[in-house]
Design a protein around this motif. Structure first.
Motif, short mmCIF file in Angstrom:
data_model
loop_
_atom_site.label_atom_id
_atom_site.label_comp_id
_atom_site.label_asym_id
_atom_site.label_seq_id
_atom_site.Cartn_x
_atom_site.Cartn_y
_atom_site.Cartn_z
N ILE A 182 0.85 -1.19 0.00
CA ILE A 182 0.00 0.00 0.00
C ILE A 182 0.89 1.24 0.00
O ILE A 182 1.73 1.41 0.88
CB ILE A 182 -0.93 0.02 1.22
N TYR A 183 0.68 2.12 -1.00
CA TYR A 183 1.50 3.31 -1.16
C TYR A 183 0.63 4.51 -1.51
O TYR A 183 -0.54 4.35 -1.88
CB TYR A 183 2.55 3.09 -2.26
N LEU A 184 1.20 5.71 -1.40
CA LEU A 184 0.47 6.90 -1.81
C LEU A 184 0.06 6.76 -3.28
O LEU A 184 0.85 6.32 -4.11
CB LEU A 184 1.35 8.15 -1.64
N GLY A 185 -1.15 7.15 -3.55
CA GLY A 185 -1.66 7.08 -4.92
C GLY A 185 -2.43 5.82 -5.22
O GLY A 185 -3.15 5.76 -6.24
N ASN A 186 -2.34 4.80 -4.36
CA ASN A 186 -3.13 3.58 -4.58
C ASN A 186 -4.62 3.88 -4.48
O ASN A 186 -5.05 4.66 -3.62
CB ASN A 186 -2.80 2.53 -3.52
N GLU A 187 -5.39 3.26 -5.35
CA GLU A 187 -6.86 3.33 -5.24
C GLU A 187 -7.31 2.17 -4.37
O GLU A 187 -6.91 1.03 -4.58
CB GLU A 187 -7.51 3.24 -6.61
N ILE A 188 -8.14 2.49 -3.40
CA ILE A 188 -8.61 1.48 -2.45
C ILE A 188 -10.13 1.49 -2.41
O ILE A 188 -10.76 2.55 -2.31
CB ILE A 188 -8.07 1.76 -1.03
N GLN A 189 -10.71 0.31 -2.49
CA GLN A 189 -12.16 0.19 -2.31
C GLN A 189 -12.43 -0.67 -1.09
O GLN A 189 -11.85 -1.76 -0.94
CB GLN A 189 -12.84 -0.44 -3.52
N VAL A 190 -13.27 -0.18 -0.20
CA VAL A 190 -13.66 -0.95 0.98
C VAL A 190 -14.77 -1.91 0.55
O VAL A 190 -15.83 -1.48 0.11
CB VAL A 190 -14.16 -0.03 2.11
N THR A 191 -14.49 -3.19 0.67
CA THR A 191 -15.48 -4.19 0.22
C THR A 191 -16.28 -4.80 1.37
O THR A 191 -17.39 -5.28 1.16
CB THR A 191 -14.79 -5.32 -0.56
N GLU A 192 -15.72 -4.76 2.57
CA GLU A 192 -16.44 -5.33 3.72
C GLU A 192 -15.86 -4.81 5.02
O GLU A 192 -14.65 -4.63 5.15
CB GLU A 192 -16.34 -6.86 3.71
N ILE A 193 -16.73 -4.51 5.98
CA ILE A 193 -16.32 -4.10 7.32
C ILE A 193 -16.88 -5.11 8.31
O ILE A 193 -18.09 -5.37 8.32
CB ILE A 193 -16.82 -2.69 7.67
N PHE A 194 -16.02 -5.69 9.12
CA PHE A 194 -16.45 -6.73 10.05
C PHE A 194 -16.95 -6.11 11.36
O PHE A 194 -16.25 -5.31 11.98
CB PHE A 194 -15.30 -7.70 10.33
N GLU A 195 -18.14 -6.48 11.74
CA GLU A 195 -18.79 -5.92 12.91
C GLU A 195 -17.99 -6.20 14.19
O GLU A 195 -17.90 -5.36 15.09
CB GLU A 195 -20.20 -6.49 13.07
N TYR A 196 -17.37 -7.37 14.26
CA TYR A 196 -16.69 -7.80 15.49
C TYR A 196 -15.60 -6.85 15.93
O TYR A 196 -15.56 -6.40 17.08
CB TYR A 196 -16.13 -9.21 15.30
#
Length: 219
Positions: free
Chosen positions: A176-190
């Protein structure tokens, strides 16, 4: 000509003042610099006499206009040197802080200005922190911690809140570096950890890591 110690104190007070309202406490400065509160109190009295800070015991510390100007110039030099070390000498982003700590004390304004031009007037350092211009203006940008990004949203990595060697090396390991595109696909409730997609890869980041990674979202 200010001593290295004076410059380090001014920079520390400025950086701490960006994270809190009101005066910066003596204990906060001591923790930041890694020294005793009594030692800090003695230095604050000297800085107050030099009119670089406004200091009253038990009421916190604030930089004067002169002190703030000096602090910002130190930060400007530090961040320009970090850019130089990464872009021109191929240092990694986790290797440059301590070297830049030494180079930031070079007094030559002409050298700093020429360095800025040589680097094509960068606005941000290798960690995503803004570089003050010659007048001390700082360009801010809209960004949020990854921990505040909802499922399905996409963002571009713009910086880190934690610039420690350990965290930067962790990001290197994760790719993971500056400029990377990131999409959040799932957030775990726990535990609020999250699965992200970047460069075609699926990764899981802890809540702590997500809090320390800044992104600019499209929404």
């Amino acid at each position: 000509m200010a001593s290295f110690t004076v410059e380090n104190y001014l920079k520390a007070i400025y950086q701490l003042s960006q994270k809190t309202e009101g005066g910066v406490t003596t204990n906060a400065i001591a923790d930041h610099i890694g020294t005793k509160a009594a030692t800090v109190s003695d230095m604050l009295k000297k800085l107050n006499t030099q009119k670089l800070i406004n200091y009253k015991k038990y009421q916190g510390t604030e930089l004067t206009t002169k002190g703030r100007s000096m602090a910002i110039e130190i930060i400007r030099k530090h961040r320009l040197w970090e850019v130089f070390l990464v872009e021109k000498l191929d240092f990694k982003w986790d290797e440059v802080h301590d070297i830049a700590e030494e180079l930031e004390h070079i007094e030559s304004e002409e050298l700093t200005n020429r360095l800025e031009v040589f680097l094509d007037n960068p606005k941000f350092d290798p960690h995503g922190d803004p570089i003050p211009d010659r007048e001390g203006n700082i360009q801010r940008r809209a960004q949020v911690p990854l921990s505040e990004v909802a499922t399905g949203l996409t963002g571009i990595v713009t910086g880190v809140k934690d610039s420690s060697k350990a965290f930067l090396q962790y990001l290197d390991t994760m790719g993971i570096y500056l400029g990377n595109e990131i999409q959040v696909t799932e957030i775990f409730e726990y535990d609020k950890s999250r699965t992200i997609e970047t460069d075609g890869r699926m990764l899981t980041l802890s809540l702590q890591a997500s809090k320390n990674l800044f992104v600019k979202t499209e929404a």
